[in-house]
Design a protein around this motif. Sequence first.
Motif, PDB file in Angstrom:
ATOM      1  N   GLY A   1       0.784  -1.226   0.000  1.00 31.54           N
ATOM      2  CA  GLY A   1       0.000   0.000   0.000  1.00 31.54           C
ATOM      3  C   GLY A   1       0.815   1.275   0.000  1.00 31.54           C
ATOM      4  N   LEU A   2       2.138   1.162   0.101  1.00 34.01           N
ATOM      5  CA  LEU A   2       3.010   2.330   0.104  1.00 34.01           C
ATOM      6  C   LEU A   2       3.457   2.623  -1.323  1.00 34.01           C
ATOM      7  CD1 LEU A   2       4.404   4.366   2.010  1.00 34.01           C
ATOM      8  CD2 LEU A   2       6.368   2.820   2.060  1.00 34.01           C
ATOM      9  N   HIS A   3       3.146   3.814  -1.807  1.00 33.88           N
ATOM     10  CA  HIS A   3       3.453   4.209  -3.173  1.00 33.88           C
ATOM     11  C   HIS A   3       4.839   4.860  -3.232  1.00 33.88           C
ATOM     12  CE1 HIS A   3      -0.829   3.980  -4.826  1.00 33.88           C
ATOM     13  NE2 HIS A   3      -0.919   3.613  -3.552  1.00 33.88           N
ATOM     14  N   LEU A   4       5.689   4.360  -4.107  1.00 35.83           N
ATOM     15  CA  LEU A   4       7.039   4.877  -4.291  1.00 35.83           C
ATOM     16  C   LEU A   4       7.187   5.335  -5.737  1.00 35.83           C
ATOM     17  CD1 LEU A   4       8.909   1.935  -2.522  1.00 35.83           C
ATOM     18  CD2 LEU A   4       8.038   4.041  -1.471  1.00 35.83           C
ATOM     19  N   ARG A   5       7.553   6.596  -5.928  1.00 35.46           N
ATOM     20  CA  ARG A   5       7.592   7.160  -7.278  1.00 35.46           C
ATOM     21  C   ARG A   5       8.752   6.620  -8.098  1.00 35.46           C
ATOM     22  NH1 ARG A   5       3.973   8.880 -10.406  1.00 35.46           N
ATOM     23  NH2 ARG A   5       3.015   9.406  -8.403  1.00 35.46           N
ATOM     24  N   GLN A   6       9.919   6.544  -7.491  1.00 34.11           N
ATOM     25  CA  GLN A   6      11.099   6.083  -8.233  1.00 34.11           C
ATOM     26  C   GLN A   6      12.007   5.310  -7.296  1.00 34.11           C
ATOM     27  OE1 GLN A   6      13.100   9.082 -10.552  1.00 34.11           O
ATOM     28  NE2 GLN A   6      14.979   7.894 -10.679  1.00 34.11           N
ATOM     29  N   VAL A   7      12.458   4.150  -7.752  1.00 32.96           N
ATOM     30  CA  VAL A   7      13.311   3.294  -6.936  1.00 32.96           C
ATOM     31  C   VAL A   7      14.516   2.870  -7.764  1.00 32.96           C
ATOM     32  CG1 VAL A   7      13.463   1.128  -5.661  1.00 32.96           C
ATOM     33  CG2 VAL A   7      11.324   2.436  -5.632  1.00 32.96           C
ATOM     34  N   GLU A   8      15.695   3.110  -7.233  1.00 31.73           N
ATOM     35  CA  GLU A   8      16.944   2.635  -7.844  1.00 31.73           C
ATOM     36  C   GLU A   8      17.768   1.974  -6.756  1.00 31.73           C
ATOM     37  OE1 GLU A   8      19.150   5.327 -10.298  1.00 31.73           O
ATOM     38  OE2 GLU A   8      17.352   6.408 -10.953  1.00 31.73           O
TER      39      GLU A   8
ATOM     40  N   GLU B   1       4.576  13.935  -2.942  1.00 30.12           N
ATOM     41  CA  GLU B   1       3.464  14.263  -2.057  1.00 30.12           C
ATOM     42  C   GLU B   1       2.210  13.473  -2.421  1.00 30.12           C
ATOM     43  OE1 GLU B   1       2.715  18.492  -0.521  1.00 30.12           O
ATOM     44  OE2 GLU B   1       1.173  18.252  -2.057  1.00 30.12           O
ATOM     45  N   ALA B   2       1.926  13.366  -3.722  1.00 28.35           N
ATOM     46  CA  ALA B   2       0.753  12.619  -4.169  1.00 28.35           C
ATOM     47  C   ALA B   2       0.866  11.145  -3.794  1.00 28.35           C
ATOM     48  CB  ALA B   2       0.585  12.770  -5.682  1.00 28.35           C
ATOM     49  N   ASP B   3       2.087  10.602  -3.759  1.00 26.49           N
ATOM     50  CA  ASP B   3       2.289   9.207  -3.378  1.00 26.49           C
ATOM     51  C   ASP B   3       1.955   8.991  -1.902  1.00 26.49           C
ATOM     52  OD1 ASP B   3       3.279   8.700  -5.955  1.00 26.49           O
ATOM     53  OD2 ASP B   3       5.295   9.312  -5.348  1.00 26.49           O
ATOM     54  N   LEU B   4       2.376   9.928  -1.057  1.00 26.32           N
ATOM     55  CA  LEU B   4       2.058   9.838   0.365  1.00 26.32           C
ATOM     56  C   LEU B   4       0.554   9.909   0.584  1.00 26.32           C
ATOM     57  CD1 LEU B   4       4.869  12.064   1.922  1.00 26.32           C
ATOM     58  CD2 LEU B   4       4.615   9.596   2.145  1.00 26.32           C
ATOM     59  N   GLN B   5      -0.094  10.799  -0.171  1.00 29.99           N
ATOM     60  CA  GLN B   5      -1.547  10.921  -0.058  1.00 29.99           C
ATOM     61  C   GLN B   5      -2.235   9.607  -0.451  1.00 29.99           C
ATOM     62  OE1 GLN B   5      -2.744  13.769   1.181  1.00 29.99           O
ATOM     63  NE2 GLN B   5      -4.829  12.987   1.234  1.00 29.99           N
TER      64      GLN B   5
ATOM     65  N   LEU C   1      -2.113   6.714   2.369  1.00 25.83           N
ATOM     66  CA  LEU C   1      -2.665   6.945   3.707  1.00 25.83           C
ATOM     67  C   LEU C   1      -3.342   5.711   4.308  1.00 25.83           C
ATOM     68  CD1 LEU C   1      -4.059  10.593   3.525  1.00 25.83           C
ATOM     69  CD2 LEU C   1      -2.218   9.704   4.959  1.00 25.83           C
ATOM     70  N   ALA C   2      -3.723   4.760   3.456  1.00 23.25           N
ATOM     71  CA  ALA C   2      -4.323   3.523   3.970  1.00 23.25           C
ATOM     72  C   ALA C   2      -3.297   2.400   4.093  1.00 23.25           C
ATOM     73  CB  ALA C   2      -5.471   3.080   3.066  1.00 23.25           C
ATOM     74  N   SER C   3      -2.036   2.680   3.769  1.00 19.02           N
ATOM     75  CA  SER C   3      -1.002   1.654   3.812  1.00 19.02           C
ATOM     76  C   SER C   3      -0.720   1.213   5.247  1.00 19.02           C
ATOM     77  CB  SER C   3       0.294   2.198   3.193  1.00 19.02           C
ATOM     78  OG  SER C   3       1.397   1.380   3.543  1.00 19.02           O
ATOM     79  N   PRO C   4      -0.719  -0.109   5.506  1.00 21.77           N
ATOM     80  CA  PRO C   4      -0.377  -0.591   6.849  1.00 21.77           C
ATOM     81  C   PRO C   4       0.993  -0.100   7.310  1.00 21.77           C
ATOM     82  CG  PRO C   4      -1.281  -2.372   5.519  1.00 21.77           C
ATOM     83  CD  PRO C   4      -1.070  -1.218   4.589  1.00 21.77           C
ATOM     84  N   LEU C   5       1.959  -0.003   6.381  1.00 23.68           N
ATOM     85  CA  LEU C   5       3.295   0.464   6.754  1.00 23.68           C
ATOM     86  C   LEU C   5       3.268   1.915   7.214  1.00 23.68           C
ATOM     87  CD1 LEU C   5       5.552  -1.082   3.956  1.00 23.68           C
ATOM     88  CD2 LEU C   5       5.383  -1.773   6.344  1.00 23.68           C
ATOM     89  N   LEU C   6       2.582   2.782   6.452  1.00 19.79           N
ATOM     90  CA  LEU C   6       2.511   4.201   6.810  1.00 19.79           C
ATOM     91  C   LEU C   6       1.699   4.398   8.080  1.00 19.79           C
ATOM     92  CD1 LEU C   6       3.276   7.071   6.146  1.00 19.79           C
ATOM     93  CD2 LEU C   6       1.292   7.214   4.632  1.00 19.79           C
ATOM     94  N   LEU C   7       0.564   3.705   8.195  1.00 14.81           N
ATOM     95  CA  LEU C   7      -0.269   3.832   9.388  1.00 14.81           C
ATOM     96  C   LEU C   7       0.485   3.369  10.635  1.00 14.81           C
ATOM     97  CD1 LEU C   7      -3.725   2.569   8.049  1.00 14.81           C
ATOM     98  CD2 LEU C   7      -3.048   4.932   8.542  1.00 14.81           C
TER      99      LEU C   7
END
Length: 232
Positions: free
Chosen positions: A54-61, A96-100, A103-109
Amino acid sequence: MISKLLSTAIKLWLKSQVEKTEKLKIKIDSGNRQILGGYIPAVYLKSDYVIYQGLHLRQVELQSFNLRINLPQVVKGEAVQLLEPVAIEGNVIIEEADLQASLASPLLLSGLTDLLCEILATNNIDRPQQKLSYYSLNWQEILLKEEQIIITGTIKCNHDRQINKINIHTHLTLANSHTLEFFPLHLEGLSDLFALKVDRLSLDLGSEVAIEQLSIESGKLIFVGGLKIMPD
């Protein structure tokens, strides 16, 4: 041939670990003889978008070195498994849009709840996790400013159904490679429920984390560093 087979197996394993990935690229730096021995000197990974729990990541390297894997089982069609701890290095960008969207991600919560528990513990409030269990939290918005994070939501008492607004406004920096520092920290909402006075908080992420750079700029949260992954 072996390198291509292993690359495909790693891709399949990664896709099984995440909910979504876009433009996933994997490069394996190894000779066939090393791979046959279950040893990979280096793996490089890049993706333009990842959703993990549920955690959105824009770019990963990411890059990792000196991997030991269960090659005999992989050849038989089984999933890739690490045989030894491995260090992963790289950078992750979260907008910012990824964090928004997270918001329901178990990791973020879980992370936000841990933050509130640390604030309560810093104010010598006993059993902070149990105290918070008497309330329902509803996080509504996360904003990224220059070196600042603003988190807003509501907290409702499960007993009398009273609802208070909650607002966390803080600068975020590194105290060291595995400790986040929130300073100055401004908190509104919990003071109506608990006697709080806190303007600085340190949060230890553990010795397996090594962050080299953390910055907030132009609506982006940027992490550069490493993490040790343990075998299952």
